[in-house]
Design an enzyme around this catalytic site. Sequence first.
Site, short mmCIF file in Angstrom:
data_model
loop_
_atom_site.label_atom_id
_atom_site.label_comp_id
_atom_site.label_asym_id
_atom_site.label_seq_id
_atom_site.Cartn_x
_atom_site.Cartn_y
_atom_site.Cartn_z
N ASP A 10 19.57 86.55 -1.11
CA ASP A 10 20.26 86.13 -2.43
C ASP A 10 18.98 86.38 -3.49
O ASP A 10 18.02 86.87 -3.02
CB ASP A 10 20.11 84.59 -2.14
CG ASP A 10 20.48 83.77 -3.26
OD1 ASP A 10 21.43 84.16 -4.24
OD2 ASP A 10 19.63 82.65 -3.98
N SER A 11 19.12 86.10 -4.90
CA SER A 11 18.06 86.11 -5.78
C SER A 11 16.98 85.54 -5.61
O SER A 11 15.86 85.66 -6.11
CB SER A 11 18.74 86.02 -7.09
OG SER A 11 19.22 84.38 -7.18
N TYR A 42 19.74 86.46 -11.20
CA TYR A 42 20.49 87.78 -11.28
C TYR A 42 21.54 87.22 -12.39
O TYR A 42 22.09 88.35 -13.02
CB TYR A 42 21.15 87.94 -10.14
CG TYR A 42 20.21 88.57 -9.00
CD1 TYR A 42 19.13 88.86 -8.98
CD2 TYR A 42 21.18 88.81 -7.59
CE1 TYR A 42 18.40 89.48 -8.11
CE2 TYR A 42 20.48 89.66 -6.77
CZ TYR A 42 19.12 89.84 -6.83
OH TYR A 42 18.43 90.53 -5.98
N GLY A 43 21.95 86.08 -12.71
CA GLY A 43 22.97 85.92 -13.56
C GLY A 43 23.26 86.30 -14.94
O GLY A 43 24.09 86.77 -15.25
N CYS A 73 24.95 85.29 -2.39
CA CYS A 73 24.86 85.03 -3.64
C CYS A 73 26.26 85.40 -4.10
O CYS A 73 26.97 86.37 -4.15
CB CYS A 73 23.76 85.99 -4.06
SG CYS A 73 23.57 86.13 -5.84
N ASN A 74 26.76 84.40 -5.05
CA ASN A 74 28.04 84.76 -5.82
C ASN A 74 27.90 85.78 -6.95
O ASN A 74 28.75 86.52 -6.89
CB ASN A 74 28.38 83.29 -6.56
CG ASN A 74 28.93 82.34 -5.53
OD1 ASN A 74 30.25 82.27 -5.06
ND2 ASN A 74 28.02 81.51 -4.74
N THR A 75 26.71 85.66 -7.58
CA THR A 75 26.75 86.94 -8.64
C THR A 75 26.91 88.32 -7.86
O THR A 75 27.43 88.98 -8.54
CB THR A 75 25.42 86.47 -9.31
OG1 THR A 75 25.23 85.24 -9.65
CG2 THR A 75 25.27 87.47 -10.62
N GLU A 152 14.98 76.59 -8.69
CA GLU A 152 13.99 77.45 -8.14
C GLU A 152 12.72 76.84 -8.92
O GLU A 152 11.56 77.13 -8.27
CB GLU A 152 14.30 78.73 -9.00
CG GLU A 152 15.09 79.83 -8.39
CD GLU A 152 14.78 80.52 -6.98
OE1 GLU A 152 13.56 80.60 -7.05
OE2 GLU A 152 15.82 80.56 -6.32
N CYS A 192 28.06 79.17 -6.94
CA CYS A 192 26.50 79.81 -6.98
C CYS A 192 26.01 79.03 -5.91
O CYS A 192 25.92 77.73 -5.73
CB CYS A 192 25.81 79.39 -8.31
SG CYS A 192 23.95 79.94 -8.13
N THR A 193 25.26 79.92 -5.09
CA THR A 193 24.74 79.19 -3.89
C THR A 193 23.48 78.19 -4.04
O THR A 193 22.97 77.61 -3.31
CB THR A 193 24.27 80.15 -2.93
OG1 THR A 193 23.31 81.32 -3.32
CG2 THR A 193 25.58 81.08 -2.31
N HIS A 194 22.99 78.21 -5.41
CA HIS A 194 21.82 77.42 -5.76
C HIS A 194 22.42 75.90 -5.87
O HIS A 194 21.83 75.01 -5.73
CB HIS A 194 21.31 77.85 -6.91
CG HIS A 194 20.02 78.98 -6.73
ND1 HIS A 194 20.64 80.26 -6.62
CD2 HIS A 194 18.91 78.88 -6.90
CE1 HIS A 194 19.34 80.95 -6.59
NE2 HIS A 194 18.40 80.27 -6.56
#
Length: 290
Positions: A10-11, A42-43, A73-75, A152, A192-194
Site C-alpha cells: 500500500d502507499s 498516492y491519491g 490499496c484501492n488507488t 498516517e 480506501c484501505t486507510h
Amino acid sequence: MKTSAIGIFDSGLGGLTVAREIAQLMPHESQLYVGDQARCPYGPRDARSIQVFVHQIASYLSAQKVKAVVIACNTASAVALDLAKQHFDVPVIGVIDAGAQVAASSTATGRIAVIGTALTIDAAAHAQALAGIDPQLQVSGHITPELTTIVEAATALEMTQLAQKRGDYYHLVESYVRPVLEQEPDTLLLGCTHYPVLADTLRSVAGDQLKIVSGEAHVARQLKETLDELDLRAALDAQPQHRFLTTGTDLVDFDLRGSQIFGADLASVGRVEHLELAELTDISLSESFH
Ligand code: DGL
C-alpha cells in the site's frame, strides 16, 4: 513455494487493514508487507505515476519470491491492477472488486456511496465494478483526500479529539460526510484501505442508519480461495515469518501506528525494516508495463 510469503503493499499504513484480515484468516501464512510511506499519499498523483510505483513494488516483491501479490490499496488497484496481472507470474489480487461485492450485498435500497482518493473516485473504479454486479445500482462517488493523512499522521491529541467529536479533523470528516448523506445512500463503501481505521468517527458523524462497509475481509477470502486452487497454502503447523517494510524513515512511528491497525505488535510478530526508496526506483520499467 507453499512456504513463501504473501506480498502485500500500500502507499502506507492502510494496507495493514488488509494484512490483518489475511493474518486472521490464514495465521500460518507469512507476509511481506511494503508501505510506501515515502511517496504517500498516492491519491493526488496521476495514474501513470501509480502504475510505475506498482510495477516497482510488485517487481521487488517478486524478486523476494512471494507466492502472491495483494495490492492492498484501492488507488493502485484502480489504475494498475490489470497491468500488474498481465505482467507478473504470481497471482495478483486487488481490493476494488471485493469492496464492490460487499457493498452490493449490503444495500437494500440500491443506493451506494463510495468515498476514496481523487484518483480512485475519478477512475470510477468501484462504480464500474458495482455496475458489473448490478447495473440498477445507483452509485455516488466522493473524494475524501485528507482521511489518509489523518491515519498516517494525526497526533495522539488529534485522535482523542476525533473520538470526542471535536477538533479540526472532526469538522473535516463532517464536511466530507454531509454531501454523501445528501445522496441518501443506505450503504457507504470505504473505498480506501486507510479508512476502516476511521470507521467509528465516520459512524458517529453519519449516524446508525447508514451501513458502513469495506472489502478487507473479502479480499482475504479471495486470496485464500486462490491459494487453495493453486495448492499454495502453507502447512497448518507452519510458523509465519512476517516482515513489515516501509520506505519511510520513522520506524518507531510505523511500528506504533501499524501495530494498532494490524491488531498485534508488528515488531513482536515479525521484523520491522526500512526499505530504501532507491531499491524501488532503480528498477527499470519492463516493456509489458507500457
Ligand atoms: N490506502 C490507499 C487506498 O486504498 C491509498 C491512499 C493514498 O495513498 O492516497 O486508496
